[in-house]
Write an enzyme that holds these catalytic residues in place. Structure first.
Site, PDB file in Angstrom:
ATOM      1  N   ALA A 265       0.835  -1.206   0.000  1.00 32.04           N
ATOM      2  CA  ALA A 265       0.000   0.000   0.000  1.00 32.04           C
ATOM      3  C   ALA A 265       0.866   1.251   0.000  1.00 32.04           C
ATOM      4  O   ALA A 265       0.624   2.194  -0.760  1.00 32.04           O
ATOM      5  CB  ALA A 265      -0.944  -0.003   1.205  1.00 32.04           C
TER       6      ALA A 265
ATOM      7  N   THR B 148       9.946   4.324   6.884  1.00 38.13           N
ATOM      8  CA  THR B 148       9.709   2.984   7.424  1.00 38.13           C
ATOM      9  C   THR B 148      10.335   2.842   8.801  1.00 38.13           C
ATOM     10  O   THR B 148      11.360   3.458   9.111  1.00 38.13           O
ATOM     11  CB  THR B 148      10.278   1.888   6.500  1.00 38.13           C
ATOM     12  OG1 THR B 148      11.707   1.992   6.463  1.00 38.13           O
ATOM     13  CG2 THR B 148       9.716   2.006   5.103  1.00 38.13           C
TER      14      THR B 148
ATOM     15  N   GLY C 241       0.262 -16.242  -0.645  1.00 45.25           N
ATOM     16  CA  GLY C 241      -0.724 -16.979  -1.426  1.00 45.25           C
ATOM     17  C   GLY C 241      -1.052 -16.419  -2.796  1.00 45.25           C
ATOM     18  O   GLY C 241      -1.102 -17.139  -3.780  1.00 45.25           O
ATOM     19  N   GLY C 242      -1.287 -15.101  -2.866  1.00 44.70           N
ATOM     20  CA  GLY C 242      -1.626 -14.522  -4.158  1.00 44.70           C
ATOM     21  C   GLY C 242      -2.470 -13.276  -4.034  1.00 44.70           C
ATOM     22  O   GLY C 242      -2.784 -12.805  -2.939  1.00 44.70           O
TER      23      GLY C 242
ATOM     24  N   PHE D  51      -9.062 -20.003  -3.979  1.00 46.60           N
ATOM     25  CA  PHE D  51      -8.753 -19.517  -2.636  1.00 46.60           C
ATOM     26  C   PHE D  51     -10.028 -19.572  -1.816  1.00 46.60           C
ATOM     27  O   PHE D  51     -11.135 -19.526  -2.359  1.00 46.60           O
ATOM     28  CB  PHE D  51      -8.225 -18.075  -2.716  1.00 46.60           C
ATOM     29  CG  PHE D  51      -6.836 -17.912  -2.155  1.00 46.60           C
ATOM     30  CD1 PHE D  51      -5.806 -18.746  -2.534  1.00 46.60           C
ATOM     31  CD2 PHE D  51      -6.556 -16.903  -1.239  1.00 46.60           C
ATOM     32  CE1 PHE D  51      -4.516 -18.582  -2.036  1.00 46.60           C
ATOM     33  CE2 PHE D  51      -5.279 -16.730  -0.737  1.00 46.60           C
ATOM     34  CZ  PHE D  51      -4.264 -17.572  -1.133  1.00 46.60           C
TER      35      PHE D  51
ATOM     36  N   ASP E 232       0.782   0.623  15.346  1.00 43.85           N
ATOM     37  CA  ASP E 232       1.337   1.970  15.536  1.00 43.85           C
ATOM     38  C   ASP E 232       0.475   3.043  14.879  1.00 43.85           C
ATOM     39  O   ASP E 232       0.228   4.103  15.466  1.00 43.85           O
ATOM     40  CB  ASP E 232       2.753   2.057  14.949  1.00 43.85           C
ATOM     41  CG  ASP E 232       3.766   1.211  15.692  1.00 43.85           C
ATOM     42  OD1 ASP E 232       3.610   1.047  16.916  1.00 43.85           O
ATOM     43  OD2 ASP E 232       4.713   0.718  15.055  1.00 43.85           O
TER      44      ASP E 232
ATOM     45  N   GLN F 120      -8.749 -11.404  11.955  1.00 40.93           N
ATOM     46  CA  GLN F 120      -8.838 -12.685  11.251  1.00 40.93           C
ATOM     47  C   GLN F 120      -7.746 -13.639  11.723  1.00 40.93           C
ATOM     48  O   GLN F 120      -6.566 -13.275  11.744  1.00 40.93           O
ATOM     49  CB  GLN F 120      -8.708 -12.470   9.748  1.00 40.93           C
ATOM     50  CG  GLN F 120      -8.916 -13.743   8.937  1.00 40.93           C
ATOM     51  CD  GLN F 120      -8.877 -13.457   7.443  1.00 40.93           C
ATOM     52  OE1 GLN F 120      -7.816 -13.396   6.849  1.00 40.93           O
ATOM     53  NE2 GLN F 120     -10.046 -13.275   6.840  1.00 40.93           N
TER      54      GLN F 120
ATOM     55  N   HIS G 181      -5.808 -16.872  10.778  1.00 36.97           N
ATOM     56  CA  HIS G 181      -5.528 -17.758   9.653  1.00 36.97           C
ATOM     57  C   HIS G 181      -5.585 -19.194  10.156  1.00 36.97           C
ATOM     58  O   HIS G 181      -5.013 -19.509  11.201  1.00 36.97           O
ATOM     59  CB  HIS G 181      -4.155 -17.453   9.065  1.00 36.97           C
ATOM     60  CG  HIS G 181      -3.961 -18.018   7.703  1.00 36.97           C
ATOM     61  ND1 HIS G 181      -3.761 -19.374   7.492  1.00 36.97           N
ATOM     62  CD2 HIS G 181      -3.937 -17.443   6.475  1.00 36.97           C
ATOM     63  CE1 HIS G 181      -3.622 -19.585   6.191  1.00 36.97           C
ATOM     64  NE2 HIS G 181      -3.730 -18.429   5.551  1.00 36.97           N
TER      65      HIS G 181
ATOM     66  N   LEU H  68       3.453 -18.930   8.666  1.00 34.07           N
ATOM     67  CA  LEU H  68       2.195 -19.032   7.935  1.00 34.07           C
ATOM     68  C   LEU H  68       2.264 -20.118   6.872  1.00 34.07           C
ATOM     69  O   LEU H  68       3.114 -20.081   5.981  1.00 34.07           O
ATOM     70  CB  LEU H  68       1.881 -17.693   7.265  1.00 34.07           C
ATOM     71  CG  LEU H  68       0.670 -17.679   6.324  1.00 34.07           C
ATOM     72  CD1 LEU H  68      -0.620 -17.920   7.100  1.00 34.07           C
ATOM     73  CD2 LEU H  68       0.594 -16.362   5.567  1.00 34.07           C
TER      74      LEU H  68
ATOM     75  N   GLU I  53      -2.620 -20.242   2.347  1.00 31.57           N
ATOM     76  CA  GLU I  53      -3.847 -20.821   1.816  1.00 31.57           C
ATOM     77  C   GLU I  53      -3.598 -21.466   0.454  1.00 31.57           C
ATOM     78  O   GLU I  53      -4.391 -22.292  -0.006  1.00 31.57           O
ATOM     79  CB  GLU I  53      -4.902 -19.726   1.701  1.00 31.57           C
ATOM     80  CG  GLU I  53      -6.307 -20.239   1.562  1.00 31.57           C
ATOM     81  CD  GLU I  53      -7.319 -19.224   2.072  1.00 31.57           C
ATOM     82  OE1 GLU I  53      -8.470 -19.295   1.633  1.00 31.57           O
ATOM     83  OE2 GLU I  53      -6.946 -18.386   2.906  1.00 31.57           O
TER      84      GLU I  53
ATOM     85  N   ARG J 191     -12.018 -18.178   6.126  1.00 34.13           N
ATOM     86  CA  ARG J 191     -11.031 -18.440   7.165  1.00 34.13           C
ATOM     87  C   ARG J 191     -11.640 -18.540   8.557  1.00 34.13           C
ATOM     88  O   ARG J 191     -11.151 -19.300   9.395  1.00 34.13           O
ATOM     89  CB  ARG J 191      -9.944 -17.353   7.133  1.00 34.13           C
ATOM     90  CG  ARG J 191      -9.058 -17.488   5.904  1.00 34.13           C
ATOM     91  CD  ARG J 191      -8.083 -16.338   5.768  1.00 34.13           C
ATOM     92  NE  ARG J 191      -7.216 -16.546   4.614  1.00 34.13           N
ATOM     93  CZ  ARG J 191      -6.317 -15.669   4.188  1.00 34.13           C
ATOM     94  NH1 ARG J 191      -6.178 -14.513   4.827  1.00 34.13           N
ATOM     95  NH2 ARG J 191      -5.569 -15.926   3.136  1.00 34.13           N
TER      96      ARG J 191
ATOM     97  N   HIS K  10      -3.762 -13.241  12.158  1.00 34.78           N
ATOM     98  CA  HIS K  10      -3.092 -13.036  10.881  1.00 34.78           C
ATOM     99  C   HIS K  10      -3.343 -11.664  10.267  1.00 34.78           C
ATOM    100  O   HIS K  10      -2.436 -11.042   9.723  1.00 34.78           O
ATOM    101  CB  HIS K  10      -3.555 -14.117   9.904  1.00 34.78           C
ATOM    102  CG  HIS K  10      -2.991 -13.995   8.529  1.00 34.78           C
ATOM    103  ND1 HIS K  10      -1.644 -14.018   8.271  1.00 34.78           N
ATOM    104  CD2 HIS K  10      -3.606 -13.841   7.312  1.00 34.78           C
ATOM    105  CE1 HIS K  10      -1.430 -13.899   6.958  1.00 34.78           C
ATOM    106  NE2 HIS K  10      -2.610 -13.775   6.361  1.00 34.78           N
TER     107      HIS K  10
ATOM    108  N   GLU L 207      -3.564  -2.166   5.530  1.00 33.74           N
ATOM    109  CA  GLU L 207      -4.171  -2.847   6.673  1.00 33.74           C
ATOM    110  C   GLU L 207      -4.499  -1.916   7.829  1.00 33.74           C
ATOM    111  O   GLU L 207      -5.342  -2.243   8.667  1.00 33.74           O
ATOM    112  CB  GLU L 207      -3.246  -3.972   7.153  1.00 33.74           C
ATOM    113  CG  GLU L 207      -3.923  -4.967   8.070  1.00 33.74           C
ATOM    114  CD  GLU L 207      -3.047  -6.163   8.408  1.00 33.74           C
ATOM    115  OE1 GLU L 207      -3.404  -6.899   9.347  1.00 33.74           O
ATOM    116  OE2 GLU L 207      -2.003  -6.356   7.744  1.00 33.74           O
TER     117      GLU L 207
ATOM    118  N   ARG M  58     -12.145 -10.715   6.077  1.00 31.47           N
ATOM    119  CA  ARG M  58     -11.548 -10.498   4.755  1.00 31.47           C
ATOM    120  C   ARG M  58     -11.566 -11.772   3.915  1.00 31.47           C
ATOM    121  O   ARG M  58     -11.269 -12.857   4.407  1.00 31.47           O
ATOM    122  CB  ARG M  58     -10.094 -10.015   4.920  1.00 31.47           C
ATOM    123  CG  ARG M  58      -9.376  -9.854   3.592  1.00 31.47           C
ATOM    124  CD  ARG M  58      -7.983  -9.300   3.796  1.00 31.47           C
ATOM    125  NE  ARG M  58      -7.102 -10.190   4.513  1.00 31.47           N
ATOM    126  CZ  ARG M  58      -6.454 -11.219   3.978  1.00 31.47           C
ATOM    127  NH1 ARG M  58      -6.649 -11.538   2.698  1.00 31.47           N
ATOM    128  NH2 ARG M  58      -5.642 -11.961   4.704  1.00 31.47           N
TER     129      ARG M  58
ATOM    130  N   SER N  87      -6.092  -9.106   0.377  1.00 27.44           N
ATOM    131  CA  SER N  87      -5.274  -8.153   1.130  1.00 27.44           C
ATOM    132  C   SER N  87      -4.296  -7.413   0.228  1.00 27.44           C
ATOM    133  O   SER N  87      -4.177  -6.180   0.299  1.00 27.44           O
ATOM    134  CB  SER N  87      -4.524  -8.846   2.269  1.00 27.44           C
ATOM    135  OG  SER N  87      -3.647  -9.841   1.774  1.00 27.44           O
TER     136      SER N  87
END
Length: 547
Positions: A13, A32, A46-47, A114, A209, A228, A230, A240, A243, A267, A327, A350, A361, A366
């Site tokens: 994002a 950052t 996952g994708g 998925f 934060d 959520q 996972h 992780l 999925e 999920r 997750h 997020e 979600r 995501s």
């Protein structure tokens, strides 16, 4: 240094926002907290969901429907439609930037199933999609001349007359407090699933934060009770298990060798089914033994290697034990298509609630959410900054933050902040995790209140100001506790079960609560919690967040 646009956060994002905000004449910086390559986006293996043909209205409608269905009635249909219709263009843009998605036998971008999806629409790069996208976006941002300000911990935003004027940070290499003036700011610094330390796929520094900063700035936060879990994290290391493993045909079996749930359900459904088996005293495993070794090593290469190095398991021949882990956080800063009620301040990813996830979600959305609304936030921030002057900085805010840092260094401490963080994570998982009730949530809130008071008495044992990790850990703990209180208060207020929020004392959904909960911190430790207005009042609220 001053900038036209500052983006806080270096995930998908944040990078999409920075790229869209950059022009040939302006100055854009990405700020950052740590290493540029460390973000949750990089771990999203996952994708990314997308209908690739922008003219395939039937499939786009299915994507829209699946997303809204997964939101359990709390999604914003306008925002969801915007995201799903933008998805083909976003994919085209990512390909143009250089992301090499896996291809099918016809040399077209391959797509897998998925959880919660009615069609195969998840595009991927093996099982390291997020990392592949991130590397390309970092390269693109650098090529455009975007400045990267790494290892800066954001303390607060500054404003004047309800318009953002800059960000206050701790420069980590010498612990000095600095301010970066900006005409517009984008918050894209991730979610808060790391508050469940020890029970989360997130790193502990994903502690909310941005949400804590927003609360201190007087902004509303929304949907905080929805976290959520996972279904499949490694039992020992919390790694992780994407999925993608189930999307490629993996089974979930208990210690009796029996399948007990549709592996591609949403999920929340799969996580609760696994917890039910564990509560019966059974172990739960993902079973990939029926897939060929070639298929596993081609489609799931990271899982194949990690299972062996972290658990000593060869997934082509053995079962891999899994458990649900926190997750992704659906809650965050209230926004209207990235706009907040503070002029010049935009939110995406997020940390933001742009209306596409609601109570739960959809898997694969995501990265899409981050890319689509990151792009939009960047455009909005660039447009707002044009022909604007820099505002004066309120240095009283900066002085207060410097005094706080000095206080943490100046005194001695007998308390262990790391132990406090661990017990906070355990408390959140046990009392405000997959299962919740008024009694358990009250226990959690009382303990969090105690920890929050204690956190104000913490001091650095190491008095060196050079790259002091204790200082940042103490400040992260304070943010995590502030956010955790909001999660628990939202969960107490919602006297029903909906999506990822499951109350043992209110087992079903109640239509009267088919609306979001907003939270505002009136002063430190005192929260206002209320249900979002519907109808005309909500329209008026959204009007005033338009900039």
């Amino acid at each position: 240094m001053i900038y036209d646009v500052i983006v806080v956060g270096g995930g998908i994002a944040g990078l999409m926002a920075a790229i869209e905000a950059k022009s040939s004449t302006n100055k854009v910086a990405v700020l950052t907290k740590g290493n540029l390559f460390k973000s949750n986006s990089s771990l999203a293996s996952g994708g990314i969901n997308a209908v690739l043909n922008k003219n395939n209205s039937d499939e786009i409608d299915k994507h829209t429907y699946d997303t809204y269905k997964s939101s359990f009635g709390l999604g914003d249909k306008k925002a969801i439609s915007y995201m799903c219709h933008k998805a083909p263009k976003i994919m085209q843009k990512l390909v143009e930037y250089g992301v090499e998605f896996d291809k099918d036998e016809n040399k077209r971008i391959a797509q897998r199933s998925f959880g919660g999806g009615s069609s195969k629409r998840t595009c991927f790069v093996g099982d390291k999609t997020g990392s592949a996208i991130m590397q390309v976006l970092i390269k693109k941002a650098k090529s455009l001349g975007i400045t990267f300000l790494v290892n800066n911990f954001v303390l607060n935003i500054t404003s004047l007359d309800n318009r953002v004027s800059g960000v206050v940070v701790i420069r980590r290499f010498d612990s000095s407090v600095m301010v970066y003036p900006a005409k517009s700011v984008v918050l894209a610094g991730g979610g808060y699933a790391g508050i469940y330390r020890g029970f989360s796929t997130n790193a502990q520094d994903n502690c909310g934060d941005m949400i804590a900063i927003a609360l201190r700035a007087g902004l509303n936060i929304k949907d905080m009770e929805f976290v959520q879990f996972h279904p499949t994290g490694l039992d020992k290391s919390s790694y992780l298990v994407s999925e993608a493993a189930r999307g490629e045909g993996g089974y979930l079996v208990n210690s009796d060798g029996k399948r007990f749930v549709d592996e591609l359900s949403t999920r929340d459904v799969v996580s609760r089914a696994i917890i039910k088996e564990i509560e019966k005293g059974k172990d739960v495993f993902i079973d990939l033994r029926h897939l060929s070794e070639e298929h596993i090593q081609t489609k799931l290469p990271s899982l194949y290697k990690t299972a062996y190095t972290q658990a000593g398991i060869d997934i082509t021949k053995e079962l891999l034990r899994v458990k649900p882990l926190a997750h992704y956080s659906m809650g965050g800063i209230e926004a209207n298509m990235t706009k907040t009620k503070m002029r010049g301040l935009y939110v995406c990813g997020e940390c933001a609630v742009n209306g596409v996830h609601g109570a739960n979600r959809l898997g694969g959305n995501s990265l899409l959410d981050g890319a689509v609304f990151g792009e939009l936030a960047g455009k909005n921030a660039r447009n707002f900054s044009m022909n604007k002057e820099y505002l004066p900085i309120d240095y009283n805010r900066v002085v207060q933050d410097q005094k706080m840092v000095d206080f943490i260094f100046d005194k001695e401490s007998t308390k262990n902040f790391n132990s406090m963080r661990i017990t906070m994570g355990k408390t959140m998982f046990e009392y405000a995790g997959i299962h919740r009730s008024e009694a358990s949530l009250t226990k959690a809130f009382d303990y969090l209140k105690y920890l929050r008071r204690e956190s104000l008495t913490l001091h650095c044992i190491d008095k060196s100001r050079q790259n002091n990790v204790e200082l940042i850990a103490i400040l992260e703990l304070r943010n995590a506790l502030e956010v955790s209180e909001a999660v628990v208060l939202g969960a107490l207020k919602r006297e029903e079960s909906r999506g990822a929020h499951s109350r043992d004392d209110y087992l079903s959904a109640d239509d009267q609560y088919k609306k979001s909960i907003l939270i505002n911190e009136l002063k430190k430790g005192y929260f206002k919690v209320w249900y979002e207005d519907s109808g005309f009042t909500q329209i008026i609220r959204k009007f005033f967040t338009n900039q």
